[in-house]
Design a protein around this motif. Sequence first.
Motif, short mmCIF file in Angstrom:
data_model
loop_
_atom_site.label_atom_id
_atom_site.label_comp_id
_atom_site.label_asym_id
_atom_site.label_seq_id
_atom_site.Cartn_x
_atom_site.Cartn_y
_atom_site.Cartn_z
N THR A 1 0.81 -1.22 0.00
CA THR A 1 0.00 0.00 0.00
C THR A 1 0.84 1.28 0.00
O THR A 1 0.57 2.17 -0.80
CB THR A 1 -0.96 -0.01 1.19
N PRO A 2 1.86 1.43 0.83
CA PRO A 2 2.65 2.67 0.80
C PRO A 2 3.35 2.89 -0.55
O PRO A 2 3.42 4.01 -1.04
CB PRO A 2 3.68 2.49 1.91
N MET A 3 3.84 1.81 -1.15
CA MET A 3 4.50 1.96 -2.45
C MET A 3 3.51 2.40 -3.52
O MET A 3 3.80 3.27 -4.34
CB MET A 3 5.17 0.65 -2.87
N LEU A 4 2.32 1.83 -3.51
CA LEU A 4 1.31 2.22 -4.49
C LEU A 4 0.87 3.67 -4.28
O LEU A 4 0.63 4.40 -5.24
CB LEU A 4 0.11 1.28 -4.41
N ASP A 5 0.80 4.10 -3.02
CA ASP A 5 0.47 5.49 -2.74
C ASP A 5 1.51 6.43 -3.34
O ASP A 5 1.18 7.43 -3.98
CB ASP A 5 0.38 5.73 -1.23
#
Length: 133
Positions: free
Chosen positions: A17-21
């Motif tokens: 999730t943080p990488m996609l954000d």
Amino acid sequence: MGRKVRVEEEDAEIDMTPMLDIVFIMLIFFIVTTVFVKEAGVNVNKPNGTLAVMPKNANIFIAVTEDGDVWMDKRVIDIDSVRANLERLMAEQPSDVIIIQADKNAEHGIVVEVMDQVKAAGIDRISIATAGS
């Protein structure tokens, strides 16, 4: 008494999730900061120039054809409406330099009138495109 507590190992997972954000934020940043060039919309026979240099931050083009037609933003406009169209384009996307693509057989007076309209719009840097640029 000593009790042994058995800890079950969980499957190690990577949270994406943080990488996609970050990827989506970068995508939005690049879309917003993209410079769109406002082409004149017609090809003209430009005069030759040996020391021609294309300004890096030029993104608005005005073309004057051999017949005296003034093209801006892919359509023919009247000379008197160059200033209004230029102010509209500058509101959408500011530019320091305006490029005038005048045909080598275009009337000098029409090119000067277009330059006057550009100056009236508050732009001091005008470049004339040549075949070398």
